[in-house]
Design an enzyme around this catalytic site. Structure first.
Site, PDB file in Angstrom:
ATOM      1  N   LYS A  83       0.841  -1.212   0.000  1.00 18.39           N
ATOM      2  CA  LYS A  83       0.000   0.000   0.000  1.00 18.39           C
ATOM      3  C   LYS A  83       0.876   1.263   0.000  1.00 18.39           C
ATOM      4  O   LYS A  83       2.085   1.192   0.273  1.00 18.39           O
ATOM      5  CB  LYS A  83      -0.899  -0.018   1.238  1.00 18.39           C
ATOM      6  CG  LYS A  83      -0.132   0.128   2.541  1.00 18.39           C
ATOM      7  CD  LYS A  83      -1.021  -0.090   3.744  1.00 18.39           C
ATOM      8  CE  LYS A  83      -0.237   0.076   5.033  1.00 18.39           C
ATOM      9  NZ  LYS A  83      -0.980  -0.434   6.193  1.00 18.39           N
ATOM     10  N   TYR A 308      17.792  28.510   6.449  1.00 20.95           N
ATOM     11  CA  TYR A 308      16.715  29.268   7.108  1.00 20.95           C
ATOM     12  C   TYR A 308      16.847  29.172   8.617  1.00 20.95           C
ATOM     13  O   TYR A 308      17.111  28.107   9.167  1.00 20.95           O
ATOM     14  CB  TYR A 308      15.351  28.698   6.703  1.00 20.95           C
ATOM     15  CG  TYR A 308      15.042  28.845   5.243  1.00 20.95           C
ATOM     16  CD1 TYR A 308      14.861  30.098   4.670  1.00 20.95           C
ATOM     17  CD2 TYR A 308      14.935  27.711   4.438  1.00 20.95           C
ATOM     18  CE1 TYR A 308      14.556  30.223   3.320  1.00 20.95           C
ATOM     19  CE2 TYR A 308      14.638  27.834   3.084  1.00 20.95           C
ATOM     20  CZ  TYR A 308      14.458  29.083   2.529  1.00 20.95           C
ATOM     21  OH  TYR A 308      14.171  29.202   1.200  1.00 20.95           O
TER      22      TYR A 308
HETATM   23  C1  LIG Z   1      -0.340  -1.675   6.595  1.00 22.98           C
HETATM   24  C2  LIG Z   1      -1.025  -2.927   6.885  1.00 22.98           C
HETATM   25  C3  LIG Z   1      -0.296  -4.112   7.073  1.00 22.98           C
HETATM   26  C4  LIG Z   1       1.218  -4.160   7.085  1.00 22.98           C
HETATM   27  O1  LIG Z   1       1.689  -3.502   8.219  1.00 22.98           O
HETATM   28  P1  LIG Z   1       3.265  -3.379   8.540  1.00 22.98           P
HETATM   29  O2  LIG Z   1       3.299  -2.848   9.909  1.00 22.98           O
HETATM   30  O3  LIG Z   1       3.833  -2.429   7.555  1.00 22.98           O
HETATM   31  O4  LIG Z   1       3.847  -4.731   8.407  1.00 22.98           O
HETATM   32  C5  LIG Z   1      -1.011  -5.270   7.274  1.00 22.98           C
HETATM   33  N1  LIG Z   1      -2.369  -5.268   7.311  1.00 22.98           N
HETATM   34  C6  LIG Z   1      -3.092  -4.145   7.136  1.00 22.98           C
HETATM   35  C7  LIG Z   1      -4.591  -4.230   7.190  1.00 22.98           C
HETATM   36  C8  LIG Z   1      -2.459  -2.945   6.925  1.00 22.98           C
HETATM   37  O5  LIG Z   1      -3.173  -1.836   6.756  1.00 22.98           O
END
Ligand SMILES: *Cc1c(COP(=O)(O)O)cnc(C)c1O
Length: 415
Positions: A83, A308
């Site tokens: 994702k 800055y």
């Molecule tokens: C992001 C996510 C994961 C993976 O999580 P990590 O901590 O990056 O391993 C697994 N399941 C769901 C539903 C998620 O949203």
């Protein structure tokens, strides 16, 4: 199929078509470079030969991490979470790299668009959409081999329509809420819902899953609710497919939650979810490098400041170097609180302020780098630039170190 894809594209994929957008930008005719300025050819620019920062994605490191995770998880299949633009590394690059690993059973995303981008990039394996699907796009997604994750009361009716449109039972993973309070059918009223869905001839339940809150004394409560509910549903004749719950945190802390399949994201990219004590279970290697070339080397006089806010004032004559990469590219603003950058074989402290497009590092009394030298700001090449170290030094989440990397950075495979 082409029509199908176009109908998704019309929905607006602008943010995710980075390579195409860049190609277009690069191939636009440019005025000839002025005499004396280094000439950079369009094709080389994309490959990182210019002075724009770039991101390297390391397929071998991704594969090594997946193998290490599979071993740690007792050779269970891996549902690889990609994702949010593959945690910043680039969905179109990472998707096909993970697709070819035998331990990867499928890829998981949260946005429907990301599923489409993965297919367009050539990903063959099943894709799980861990978010709500709309009535408009549902059938198209199913046709593209995307597994939906029902969790609403009306799921049966909605899925039945997709089954009619596609002429097949709709493959799904049931999403249960065991205490996360975010997505999923609440466990305390899920039983009849599960039994009803699993009993439908127009639905094929391939999996059933939940998400942990990652709270030490509550995770076991959630797991107990999940296992109890699954057992109860099975007793009533429901086939639930593969049970899965473990993201990276559970992978390192909760072996009893491995169940039929593990579902990590972060660990695949080579970072550890919280602290570094976990490194014994699986040796991971950061699968990315954030790189840039030095664009300025100057000697400060005592009293001269940097960037800055003049947060850094030289006390003695000091050489500094400027890198053309900043917080708009995803390098954390708070890196100046102790992060280091690798140039050549040495690391240098980030000083002053990280601005939108620039970061300045302190070289010291000697001029040790030149304009054009390559720097690595995040990567596996030195412990000081490991994503977990950067996160610790900057006082931010390691998830932010990866996921805030700009989608506009050119991506190229590691050599
Ligand atoms: C992001 C996510 C994961 C993976 O999580 P990590 O901590 O990056 O391993 C697994 N399941 C769901 C539903 C998620 O949203």
């Amino acid at each position: 199929m082409a029509m199908t894809r176009r109908s998704f594209l019309a929905g607006g994929l602008a943010g995710l078509t980075t390579p195409a957008v860049l190609d277009a930008a690069i191939s636009r005719p440019r005025p000839a470079a002025a005499a004396g300025t280094p000439r950079v050819h369009a094709r080389d620019r994309a490959a990182g030969a210019g002075f724009d920062p770039w991101l390297e994605v390391d397929a071998a490191a991704l594969h090594g991490n997946v193998s290490a995770i599979a071993t740690a998880a007792g050779d269970r299949p891996i549902l690889a979470v990609v994702k949010n633009n593959a945690y910043g590394l680039g969905l179109a690059q990472v998707g096909p790299m993970l697709d070819t690993h035998d331990a990867v059973a499928g890829l998981a995303v949260v946005k429907a668009e990301e599923a489409v981008v993965l297919r367009r990039a050539g990903v063959q394996k099943p894709i799980l959409l861990m978010g709500l699907f709309s009535d408009e796009e549902g059938a198209d997604l199913v046709r593209q081999g995307v597994r939906l994750t029902p969790f609403t009361d009306d799921a049966g009716k909605r899925l039945a329509r997709f089954a009619r449109l596609t002429g097949r039972p709709v493959p799904v993973h049931l999403y249960l809420d065991t205490g996360m309070g975010r997505l999923g059918m609440p466990y305390h009223r899920a039983l009849s819902w599960i039994v009803e869905l699993a009993g439908r001839r127009d639905v094929r339940v391939e999996g059933t899953f939940m998400t942990f809150t990652e709270v030490d004394d509550f995770d076991p409560v959630q797991l107990e609710r999940f296992i109890h509910l699954a057992a109860e549903a099975k007793r009533r004749g429901a086939a639930l497919g593969a049970l899965h719950a473990a993201s990276s945190h559970a992978l390192f802390h909760r072996p009893e939650a491995y169940l039929d399949m593990v579902r990590p994201g972060l660990a695949i990219y080579g970072a550890y979810p919280s602290d570094t004590r976990q490194r014994t279970l699986a040796a991971l290697r950061p699968a990315l490098r954030l790189r840039a070339r030095v664009v300025r080397v100057e000697r400060l006089r005592p009293g001269d400041g940097v960037s800055y806010g003049r947060n850094y004032i030289a006390e003695r004559p000091t050489w500094v170097a400027t890198l053309p990469v900043g917080h708009a590219d995803g390098y954390p603003r708070r890196a100046v609180e102790g992060a280091e950058v690798l140039i050549g074989s040495r690391t240098y402290r980030a000083i002053g302020a990280v601005s939108a497009s620039h970061t300045v590092v302190e070289l010291g009394e000697e001029k040790t780098v030149e304009i054009g030298d390559e720097a690595i700001l995040v990567g596996p090449d030195h412990p000081a630039i490991h994503p977990n170290t950067l996160a610790e030094r900057a006082g931010i989440s390691v998830y932010d170190v990866l996921m805030h990397l700009s989608a506009a950075l050119p991506r190229r495979p590691s050599q």
